[in-house]
Design a protein around this motif. Structure first.
Motif, PDB file in Angstrom:
ATOM      1  N   SER A 169      -7.931  -4.053  13.238  1.00 36.54           N
ATOM      2  CA  SER A 169      -7.492  -2.716  12.822  1.00 36.54           C
ATOM      3  C   SER A 169      -7.841  -1.734  13.946  1.00 36.54           C
ATOM      4  CB  SER A 169      -8.212  -2.323  11.528  1.00 36.54           C
ATOM      5  OG  SER A 169      -8.411  -0.933  11.458  1.00 36.54           O
ATOM      6  N   THR A 170      -6.899  -0.892  14.314  1.00 34.41           N
ATOM      7  CA  THR A 170      -7.185   0.082  15.387  1.00 34.41           C
ATOM      8  C   THR A 170      -8.296   1.031  14.950  1.00 34.41           C
ATOM      9  OG1 THR A 170      -5.411   1.512  14.582  1.00 34.41           O
ATOM     10  CG2 THR A 170      -4.867   0.029  16.414  1.00 34.41           C
ATOM     11  N   ASN A 171      -8.366   1.329  13.632  1.00 36.11           N
ATOM     12  CA  ASN A 171      -9.430   2.218  13.163  1.00 36.11           C
ATOM     13  C   ASN A 171     -10.807   1.584  13.358  1.00 36.11           C
ATOM     14  OD1 ASN A 171      -7.688   4.258  12.241  1.00 36.11           O
ATOM     15  ND2 ASN A 171      -9.035   4.670  10.516  1.00 36.11           N
ATOM     16  N   GLN A 220      -1.430  -5.404  13.862  1.00 35.25           N
ATOM     17  CA  GLN A 220      -2.775  -5.440  13.260  1.00 35.25           C
ATOM     18  C   GLN A 220      -2.839  -6.592  12.261  1.00 35.25           C
ATOM     19  OE1 GLN A 220      -4.485  -1.064  12.846  1.00 35.25           O
ATOM     20  NE2 GLN A 220      -2.639  -1.270  11.630  1.00 35.25           N
ATOM     21  N   ARG A 273      -5.450  -1.284   7.720  1.00 30.73           N
ATOM     22  CA  ARG A 273      -6.051  -0.794   6.482  1.00 30.73           C
ATOM     23  C   ARG A 273      -5.429   0.495   5.988  1.00 30.73           C
ATOM     24  NH1 ARG A 273     -11.051   0.949   7.303  1.00 30.73           N
ATOM     25  NH2 ARG A 273     -11.337   0.447   9.500  1.00 30.73           N
ATOM     26  N   GLY A 274      -5.250   0.574   4.682  1.00 35.37           N
ATOM     27  CA  GLY A 274      -4.925   1.839   4.034  1.00 35.37           C
ATOM     28  C   GLY A 274      -6.213   2.363   3.429  1.00 35.37           C
ATOM     29  N   ARG A 275      -6.103   3.345   2.528  1.00 34.25           N
ATOM     30  CA  ARG A 275      -7.307   3.842   1.876  1.00 34.25           C
ATOM     31  C   ARG A 275      -7.790   2.840   0.833  1.00 34.25           C
ATOM     32  NH1 ARG A 275      -5.754   8.702  -0.978  1.00 34.25           N
ATOM     33  NH2 ARG A 275      -3.784   7.601  -1.119  1.00 34.25           N
ATOM     34  N   ARG A 295      -6.983  -0.889   0.834  1.00 35.62           N
ATOM     35  CA  ARG A 295      -5.616  -1.391   0.695  1.00 35.62           C
ATOM     36  C   ARG A 295      -5.087  -1.872   2.041  1.00 35.62           C
ATOM     37  NH1 ARG A 295      -4.141   3.092  -3.724  1.00 35.62           N
ATOM     38  NH2 ARG A 295      -4.607   4.495  -2.012  1.00 35.62           N
ATOM     39  N   HIS A 296      -4.019  -2.658   1.978  1.00 30.51           N
ATOM     40  CA  HIS A 296      -3.494  -3.287   3.186  1.00 30.51           C
ATOM     41  C   HIS A 296      -2.394  -2.410   3.790  1.00 30.51           C
ATOM     42  CE1 HIS A 296      -1.943  -6.404   5.785  1.00 30.51           C
ATOM     43  NE2 HIS A 296      -0.756  -6.310   5.213  1.00 30.51           N
ATOM     44  N   TRP A 297      -2.378  -2.339   5.134  1.00 31.78           N
ATOM     45  CA  TRP A 297      -1.266  -1.646   5.813  1.00 31.78           C
ATOM     46  C   TRP A 297      -0.468  -2.680   6.580  1.00 31.78           C
ATOM     47  CZ3 TRP A 297       1.032   2.765   5.011  1.00 31.78           C
ATOM     48  CH2 TRP A 297       1.958   3.236   5.939  1.00 31.78           C
ATOM     49  N   PHE A 298       0.779  -2.853   6.187  1.00 30.19           N
ATOM     50  CA  PHE A 298       1.665  -3.864   6.753  1.00 30.19           C
ATOM     51  C   PHE A 298       1.960  -3.495   8.213  1.00 30.19           C
ATOM     52  CE2 PHE A 298       6.211  -5.482   6.780  1.00 30.19           C
ATOM     53  CZ  PHE A 298       5.847  -6.811   6.878  1.00 30.19           C
ATOM     54  N   LYS A 341       8.008   6.228   1.856  1.00 30.26           N
ATOM     55  CA  LYS A 341       6.898   6.424   2.802  1.00 30.26           C
ATOM     56  C   LYS A 341       7.257   5.873   4.183  1.00 30.26           C
ATOM     57  CE  LYS A 341       1.924   5.531   2.935  1.00 30.26           C
ATOM     58  NZ  LYS A 341       0.752   5.486   2.059  1.00 30.26           N
ATOM     59  N   GLY A 363       1.595   6.710   7.121  1.00 33.95           N
ATOM     60  CA  GLY A 363       0.383   6.920   6.333  1.00 33.95           C
ATOM     61  C   GLY A 363      -0.781   7.231   7.257  1.00 33.95           C
ATOM     62  N   LEU A 364      -1.744   7.956   6.732  1.00 30.85           N
ATOM     63  CA  LEU A 364      -2.895   8.350   7.551  1.00 30.85           C
ATOM     64  C   LEU A 364      -4.196   7.891   6.894  1.00 30.85           C
ATOM     65  CD1 LEU A 364      -0.655  10.785   7.931  1.00 30.85           C
ATOM     66  CD2 LEU A 364      -2.485  11.770   9.207  1.00 30.85           C
ATOM     67  N   ASN A 415       6.167   3.827  10.592  1.00 31.36           N
ATOM     68  CA  ASN A 415       7.191   2.778  10.648  1.00 31.36           C
ATOM     69  C   ASN A 415       8.348   3.274  11.492  1.00 31.36           C
ATOM     70  OD1 ASN A 415       5.648   1.310   8.816  1.00 31.36           O
ATOM     71  ND2 ASN A 415       6.685   2.238   7.067  1.00 31.36           N
ATOM     72  N   ALA A 436       9.046   2.081   0.752  1.00 29.39           N
ATOM     73  CA  ALA A 436       8.749   2.343   2.168  1.00 29.39           C
ATOM     74  C   ALA A 436      10.044   2.407   2.973  1.00 29.39           C
ATOM     75  CB  ALA A 436       7.860   1.237   2.720  1.00 29.39           C
TER      76      ALA A 436
HETATM   77  C1  BT5 Z   1      -2.374   4.835   3.981  1.00 32.25           C
HETATM   78  O1  BT5 Z   1      -3.140   4.313   2.978  1.00 32.25           O
HETATM   79  O2  BT5 Z   1      -1.265   5.271   3.869  1.00 32.25           O
HETATM   80  C2  BT5 Z   1      -3.060   4.816   5.352  1.00 32.25           C
HETATM   81  C3  BT5 Z   1      -2.381   3.915   6.325  1.00 32.25           C
HETATM   82  C4  BT5 Z   1      -3.010   4.042   7.689  1.00 32.25           C
HETATM   83  C5  BT5 Z   1      -2.541   2.972   8.629  1.00 32.25           C
HETATM   84  C6  BT5 Z   1      -3.052   3.200  10.024  1.00 32.25           C
HETATM   85  S1  BT5 Z   1      -2.308   2.129  11.180  1.00 32.25           S
HETATM   86  C7  BT5 Z   1      -3.442   2.575  12.390  1.00 32.25           C
HETATM   87  C8  BT5 Z   1      -4.784   2.719  11.691  1.00 32.25           C
HETATM   88  N1  BT5 Z   1      -5.502   1.466  11.667  1.00 32.25           N
HETATM   89  C9  BT5 Z   1      -5.655   1.015  10.407  1.00 32.25           C
HETATM   90  O3  BT5 Z   1      -6.225  -0.056  10.102  1.00 32.25           O
HETATM   91  N2  BT5 Z   1      -5.093   1.885   9.545  1.00 32.25           N
HETATM   92  C10 BT5 Z   1      -4.545   3.031  10.218  1.00 32.25           C
HETATM   93  P1  BT5 Z   1      -2.753   4.360   1.426  1.00 32.25           P
HETATM   94  O4  BT5 Z   1      -2.377   5.755   1.042  1.00 32.25           O
HETATM   95  O5  BT5 Z   1      -3.874   3.706   0.753  1.00 32.25           O
HETATM   96  O6  BT5 Z   1      -1.450   3.487   1.339  1.00 32.25           O
HETATM   97  C11 BT5 Z   1      -1.481   2.084   1.353  1.00 32.25           C
HETATM   98  C12 BT5 Z   1      -0.307   1.587   0.546  1.00 32.25           C
HETATM   99  O7  BT5 Z   1       0.925   1.856   1.250  1.00 32.25           O
HETATM  100  C13 BT5 Z   1      -0.304   0.075   0.341  1.00 32.25           C
HETATM  101  O8  BT5 Z   1      -1.042  -0.277  -0.800  1.00 32.25           O
HETATM  102  C14 BT5 Z   1       1.189  -0.257   0.192  1.00 32.25           C
HETATM  103  O9  BT5 Z   1       1.627   0.019  -1.110  1.00 32.25           O
HETATM  104  C15 BT5 Z   1       1.843   0.766   1.100  1.00 32.25           C
HETATM  105  N3  BT5 Z   1       2.108   0.229   2.439  1.00 32.25           N
HETATM  106  C16 BT5 Z   1       1.479  -0.767   3.116  1.00 32.25           C
HETATM  107  N4  BT5 Z   1       1.985  -0.934   4.344  1.00 32.25           N
HETATM  108  C17 BT5 Z   1       2.975  -0.019   4.472  1.00 32.25           C
HETATM  109  C18 BT5 Z   1       3.871   0.322   5.510  1.00 32.25           C
HETATM  110  N5  BT5 Z   1       3.869  -0.272   6.692  1.00 32.25           N
HETATM  111  N6  BT5 Z   1       4.757   1.326   5.268  1.00 32.25           N
HETATM  112  C19 BT5 Z   1       4.788   1.981   4.088  1.00 32.25           C
HETATM  113  N7  BT5 Z   1       3.964   1.712   3.059  1.00 32.25           N
HETATM  114  C20 BT5 Z   1       3.063   0.716   3.247  1.00 32.25           C
END
Ligand code: BT5
Length: 323
Positions: A91-93, A115, A119-121, A124-127, A186, A189-190, A211, A227
């Protein structure tokens, strides 16, 4: 390093060939070593013409996010001037956090082509598939009290939305607290992570995923309907390099506004993009679900919700669904 050096020399001679001999002399390596590196660069997508008589010539560069591709495009003063680049990373974070602990400076960025554990919040997983999107983490060291750190998320959301609009002409919306939407789906995401004491922030890691070139069918089933990508909305392939350049520019600009003018200008821009006032929403926060009407965001970024019984609640973290 040697790849970067070869590219630098080839870029200086875009209009003609540069002999293998000249390159090997300048880099103090054998001609065979040069030839091997040129072949390696080709596997990365560089189109390099070779002629036994004249040498090498760079025809086309791939849309990859290496420092040597990005730096010539940068228009920022300090943001992204040091780039830590990875082909693949967990993860870049996480990487940026580690670097910041080791003393990395404000404005240093971590960029990855993919990655494994994006990671999301809330875990959660970030694709994060390779070579299609943007995965960026910025190290910031704002001199603000920790309770104002969530304003950095709002600031970054505004900057990301502005970059998307400037690049594509499309009109992104912000959904509290950290989603950027195009056509209701979406696109970015941040994820902000903070390292602080009670009254002092050591650093903030500003994680941004956008994306860019994913097609609809590339999204996993779970997120396909919610998304989107810039390419999907615009119907055109996006230059990731150029988009990254505009994103860094907007981040530098908005961060400067935030530090100089405080939160008011950021909040005004955020409100304009979010149009949240009066929306009927369902909010999940720390395991509790509340329904009501969004009144506003507070000066520290919290969501103010009016519930059915007419009471106002401040929500500092959570997920919002529009009803
Ligand atoms: C976010 O979390 O939206 C924060 C995402 C941050 C990603 C960046 S990438 C660079 C840096 N390094 C990391 O490891 N993370 C950051 P949240 O609001 O919790 O949303 C997560 C949810 O979005 C997931 O549970 C999915 O439903 C959906 N999701 C996952 N991957 C996605 C994608 N690529 N595009 C749109 N929605 C996605």
């Amino acid at each position: 390093m040697m790849d970067e050096e070869i590219l630098r020399l080839l870029r200086e001679h875009l209009s003609d060939f540069l002999s293998g001999e000249e390159i090997s002399r300048r880099l103090k390596v054998t001609r065979t070593a040069v030839w091997k590196r040129v072949n390696h660069l080709r596997t990365l997508g560089y189109e390099i013409k070779a002629s036994t008589r004249s040498g090498y010539r760079l025809i086309r560069s791939p849309d990859i996010l290496t420092p040597s591709e990005i730096k010539p495009l940068l228009t920022t003063k300090w943001m992204g001037r040091t780039i830590h680049y990875f082909h693949a990373i967990d993860s870049t974070n996480s990487k940026a956090y580690q670097l910041a602990l080791q003393g990395a400076e404000e404005g240093e960025v971590v960029i990855a082509e993919s990655q494994m554990k994006g990671r999301g919040r809330l875990g959660r997983h970030w694709f994060s598939p390779p070579f299609l999107n943007l995965y960026l983490s910025v190290i910031l060291r704002p001199k603000i009290p920790p309770y104002l750190a969530s304003l950095i998320t709002l600031m970054a959301a505004v900057a990301t939305a502005d970059a998307i609009q400037k690049y594509s002409g499309l009109l992104p919306m912000i959904k509290w607290p950290n989603d950027i939407l195009l056509g209701g789906r979406k696109v970015a995401g941040l994820l902000n992570e903070i390292h602080s004491e009670m009254d002092r922030i050591h650093f903030v890691i500003l994680g941004i995923g956008v994306n860019l070139n994913m097609d609809g069918k590339m999204f996993s089933k779970e997120i396909r309907d919610v998304a989107t990508s810039l390419k999907r909305e615009r119907g055109q392939t996006i230059s990731r390099k150029t988009f990254l350049q505009s994103l860094l520019e907007e981040l530098e600009r908005w961060y400067a506004i935030f530090l100089k003018e405080g939160s008011a200008t950021v909040l005004e821009a955020w409100r304009e993009r979010a149009k949240i006032k009066g929306k009927r929403v369902k909010v999940t926060s720390f395991g509790e679900t509340l329904s009501g009407v969004a009144v506003d965001v507070d000066s520290d970024g919290a969501l103010i919700l009016e519930t059915k019984d007419g009471r106002q609640k401040r929500i500092v973290a959570g997920d919002v669904v529009y009803k």
